[in-house]
Design a protein around this motif. Structure first.
Motif, PDB file in Angstrom:
ATOM      1  N   PRO A  98       0.826  -1.216   0.000  1.00 55.80           N
ATOM      2  CA  PRO A  98       0.000   0.000   0.000  1.00 55.80           C
ATOM      3  C   PRO A  98       0.861   1.267   0.000  1.00 55.80           C
ATOM      4  O   PRO A  98       2.031   1.238   0.383  1.00 55.80           O
ATOM      5  N   PRO A  99       0.285   2.398  -0.429  1.00 58.78           N
ATOM      6  CA  PRO A  99       1.002   3.683  -0.400  1.00 58.78           C
ATOM      7  C   PRO A  99       1.426   4.053   1.017  1.00 58.78           C
ATOM      8  O   PRO A  99       0.872   3.548   1.999  1.00 58.78           O
ATOM      9  N   ILE A 100       2.395   4.950   1.114  1.00 57.78           N
ATOM     10  CA  ILE A 100       2.954   5.306   2.421  1.00 57.78           C
ATOM     11  C   ILE A 100       1.893   5.850   3.371  1.00 57.78           C
ATOM     12  O   ILE A 100       1.975   5.655   4.591  1.00 57.78           O
ATOM     13  N   GLY A 101       0.879   6.495   2.847  1.00 58.00           N
ATOM     14  CA  GLY A 101      -0.162   7.040   3.702  1.00 58.00           C
ATOM     15  C   GLY A 101      -1.158   6.015   4.204  1.00 58.00           C
ATOM     16  O   GLY A 101      -1.986   6.324   5.070  1.00 58.00           O
ATOM     17  N   GLU A 102      -1.060   4.783   3.676  1.00 63.43           N
ATOM     18  CA  GLU A 102      -2.029   3.754   4.031  1.00 63.43           C
ATOM     19  C   GLU A 102      -1.405   2.512   4.661  1.00 63.43           C
ATOM     20  O   GLU A 102      -2.076   1.787   5.388  1.00 63.43           O
ATOM     21  N   ILE A 103      -0.139   2.260   4.392  1.00 62.91           N
ATOM     22  CA  ILE A 103       0.480   1.014   4.837  1.00 62.91           C
ATOM     23  C   ILE A 103       0.594   0.969   6.356  1.00 62.91           C
ATOM     24  O   ILE A 103       0.945   1.959   7.007  1.00 62.91           O
ATOM     25  N   THR A 104       0.271  -0.169   6.921  1.00 68.99           N
ATOM     26  CA  THR A 104       0.400  -0.356   8.357  1.00 68.99           C
ATOM     27  C   THR A 104       1.788  -0.904   8.682  1.00 68.99           C
ATOM     28  O   THR A 104       2.509  -1.387   7.799  1.00 68.99           O
ATOM     29  N   GLU A 105       2.143  -0.833   9.947  1.00 68.66           N
ATOM     30  CA  GLU A 105       3.435  -1.369  10.358  1.00 68.66           C
ATOM     31  C   GLU A 105       3.505  -2.869  10.099  1.00 68.66           C
ATOM     32  O   GLU A 105       4.535  -3.400   9.682  1.00 68.66           O
ATOM     33  N   GLU A 106       2.397  -3.548  10.312  1.00 64.59           N
ATOM     34  CA  GLU A 106       2.351  -4.986  10.076  1.00 64.59           C
ATOM     35  C   GLU A 106       2.568  -5.312   8.596  1.00 64.59           C
ATOM     36  O   GLU A 106       3.305  -6.245   8.251  1.00 64.59           O
ATOM     37  N   GLU A 107       1.937  -4.550   7.710  1.00 59.38           N
ATOM     38  CA  GLU A 107       2.102  -4.766   6.275  1.00 59.38           C
ATOM     39  C   GLU A 107       3.535  -4.477   5.833  1.00 59.38           C
ATOM     40  O   GLU A 107       4.105  -5.194   5.006  1.00 59.38           O
ATOM     41  N   TYR A 108       4.105  -3.421   6.393  1.00 62.43           N
ATOM     42  CA  TYR A 108       5.499  -3.062   6.095  1.00 62.43           C
ATOM     43  C   TYR A 108       6.434  -4.197   6.502  1.00 62.43           C
ATOM     44  O   TYR A 108       7.310  -4.617   5.733  1.00 62.43           O
ATOM     45  N   LEU A 143      11.360  -0.967 -10.509  1.00 65.13           N
ATOM     46  CA  LEU A 143      11.010   0.087  -9.555  1.00 65.13           C
ATOM     47  C   LEU A 143      12.135   0.378  -8.572  1.00 65.13           C
ATOM     48  O   LEU A 143      12.092   1.395  -7.875  1.00 65.13           O
ATOM     49  N   ALA A 144      13.138  -0.486  -8.519  1.00 66.10           N
ATOM     50  CA  ALA A 144      14.293  -0.215  -7.657  1.00 66.10           C
ATOM     51  C   ALA A 144      15.143   0.919  -8.217  1.00 66.10           C
ATOM     52  O   ALA A 144      15.974   1.491  -7.504  1.00 66.10           O
ATOM     53  N   ARG A 145      14.945   1.255  -9.506  1.00 66.46           N
ATOM     54  CA  ARG A 145      15.760   2.280 -10.161  1.00 66.46           C
ATOM     55  C   ARG A 145      14.950   3.441 -10.721  1.00 66.46           C
ATOM     56  O   ARG A 145      15.520   4.334 -11.339  1.00 66.46           O
ATOM     57  N   THR A 146      13.640   3.409 -10.564  1.00 64.20           N
ATOM     58  CA  THR A 146      12.816   4.497 -11.076  1.00 64.20           C
ATOM     59  C   THR A 146      11.678   4.778 -10.116  1.00 64.20           C
ATOM     60  O   THR A 146      11.204   3.875  -9.429  1.00 64.20           O
ATOM     61  N   ALA A 147      11.247   6.031 -10.067  1.00 59.28           N
ATOM     62  CA  ALA A 147      10.129   6.415  -9.209  1.00 59.28           C
ATOM     63  C   ALA A 147       8.835   6.473 -10.010  1.00 59.28           C
ATOM     64  O   ALA A 147       7.962   7.304  -9.749  1.00 59.28           O
ATOM     65  N   ALA A 148       8.707   5.579 -10.983  1.00 56.96           N
ATOM     66  CA  ALA A 148       7.530   5.578 -11.850  1.00 56.96           C
ATOM     67  C   ALA A 148       6.245   5.319 -11.073  1.00 56.96           C
ATOM     68  O   ALA A 148       5.169   5.774 -11.475  1.00 56.96           O
ATOM     69  N   MET A 149       6.344   4.568  -9.977  1.00 55.72           N
ATOM     70  CA  MET A 149       5.158   4.262  -9.163  1.00 55.72           C
ATOM     71  C   MET A 149       5.479   4.556  -7.700  1.00 55.72           C
ATOM     72  O   MET A 149       5.670   3.646  -6.895  1.00 55.72           O
ATOM     73  N   PRO A 150       5.561   5.833  -7.328  1.00 57.24           N
ATOM     74  CA  PRO A 150       5.945   6.189  -5.956  1.00 57.24           C
ATOM     75  C   PRO A 150       4.981   5.697  -4.889  1.00 57.24           C
ATOM     76  O   PRO A 150       5.330   5.644  -3.709  1.00 57.24           O
ATOM     77  N   ASP A 151       3.760   5.306  -5.293  1.00 56.97           N
ATOM     78  CA  ASP A 151       2.815   4.785  -4.313  1.00 56.97           C
ATOM     79  C   ASP A 151       3.197   3.394  -3.845  1.00 56.97           C
ATOM     80  O   ASP A 151       2.615   2.872  -2.888  1.00 56.97           O
ATOM     81  N   LYS A 152       4.186   2.783  -4.501  1.00 55.30           N
ATOM     82  CA  LYS A 152       4.649   1.450  -4.114  1.00 55.30           C
ATOM     83  C   LYS A 152       6.020   1.531  -3.442  1.00 55.30           C
ATOM     84  O   LYS A 152       6.866   0.661  -3.613  1.00 55.30           O
ATOM     85  N   VAL A 153       6.222   2.566  -2.665  1.00 55.68           N
ATOM     86  CA  VAL A 153       7.542   2.857  -2.114  1.00 55.68           C
ATOM     87  C   VAL A 153       8.087   1.719  -1.252  1.00 55.68           C
ATOM     88  O   VAL A 153       9.273   1.369  -1.351  1.00 55.68           O
ATOM     89  N   ALA A 154       7.281   1.105  -0.405  1.00 58.92           N
ATOM     90  CA  ALA A 154       7.785   0.042   0.474  1.00 58.92           C
ATOM     91  C   ALA A 154       8.236  -1.160  -0.343  1.00 58.92           C
ATOM     92  O   ALA A 154       9.281  -1.760  -0.075  1.00 58.92           O
ATOM     93  N   TYR A 155       7.437  -1.519  -1.341  1.00 56.49           N
ATOM     94  CA  TYR A 155       7.823  -2.623  -2.234  1.00 56.49           C
ATOM     95  C   TYR A 155       9.132  -2.293  -2.944  1.00 56.49           C
ATOM     96  O   TYR A 155      10.046  -3.130  -2.989  1.00 56.49           O
ATOM     97  N   ALA A 156       9.251  -1.087  -3.488  1.00 55.31           N
ATOM     98  CA  ALA A 156      10.479  -0.691  -4.190  1.00 55.31           C
ATOM     99  C   ALA A 156      11.676  -0.724  -3.251  1.00 55.31           C
ATOM    100  O   ALA A 156      12.786  -1.110  -3.646  1.00 55.31           O
TER     101      ALA A 156
END
Length: 250
Positions: A98-108, A143-156
């Motif tokens: 989830p996006p940074i504004g929605e992700i929980t600590e458990e999901e992270y 996504l490890a090298r581009t910010a094309a989908m910044p809503d997936k920051v934790a995954y990246a």
């Protein structure tokens, strides 16, 4: 071509998608393949059957990653059916977050446990099983090298960590002739991307325009890259981040 005859490979998350494509390709190339799955035993058995139908050899291993003792349990099951390893493909992972504004600590914590901690300790616990001259492939992401989908920051972030692991592990294992590389897919037609590609009116067309080659990637595209890196032809490539996005980063 049975260029991997006599080799044993373990592919995590091999019941479907990119992992299945890799497992089937390595099987066709002659390797005996351990098909790891987390929960979908039926799908893993389908992968094993497909490898067998193509003349290869495979067996399934079911262990849910991201939980305490997962690496130990996986290797315990592996040891019941094989006596050593030549190729390890760390493919299993949570494909989004989830996006940074929605992700929980458990999901992270869960996405890091599966995408980073599990590969690290699979290697750590597998070092005694991995033969000299072996191969380790970590499946990263564009996504490890581009910010094309910044809503997936934790995954990246997890894929960035995996790339650092690749770089440093290549130095650790290089003296044994073991190569370690990251392969970074772009948008590939799998279960993880089905909602966007097939569930939206213009999803497929939009995804195709991202690639310089003008199409969406297929699991076979990733499998062919991995097949090269684990073959003798890839013996001088190590510590690398291989862009397999179809030119999506250009």
């Amino acid at each position: 071509m049975c260029v991997l005859t006599g080799k044993t490979a373990l592919v995590t998350g091999a019941s479907r998608g990119i992992g299945r494509g890799i497992a089937e390709r390595l099987g066709r190339d002659g390797a005996r393949v351990a098909v790891h799955y987390g929960r979908n035993e039926a799908a893993a058995k389908e992968t094993v059957a497909a490898i067998g139908a193509a003349g290869g050899s495979a067996f399934a291993i079911g262990v849910e990653l991201g939980k305490p003792g997962d690496a130990e349990l996986l290797w315990e099951k592996f040891d019941r059916q094989a006596d050593g390893l030549d190729i390890l493909v760390n493919n299993a992972g949570i494909g989004t977050a989830p996006p940074i504004g929605e992700i929980t600590e458990e999901e992270y914590e869960r996405v890091f446990a599966v995408n980073v901690k599990a590969p690290f300790f699979l290697v750590r616990q597998g070092l005694s099983r991995l033969r000299d001259g072996g191969r380790v492939i970590n499946i990263s992401s564009g996504l490890a090298r581009t910010a094309a989908m910044p809503d997936k920051v934790a995954y990246a972030m997890t894929k960035g960590a995996l790339d650092v692991f690749t770089r440093d592990l290549s130095k650790v294992l290089g003296a044994r002739g073991i190569t370690v590389n990251s392969v970074a897919p772009g948008i590939v037609d799998t279960d993880n991307t089905a909602g966007f590609l097939h569930g939206t009116p213009d999803g497929w067309a939009q995804a195709a325009t991202i690639s310089a080659l003008g199409r969406v990637g297929a699991p076979a595209d990733m499998a062919d890259v991995v097949a090269f890196l684990v073959s003798d032809g890839g013996r001088w490539v190590t510590g690398s981040w291989v862009d397999a996005t179809g030119g999506s980063l250009t």
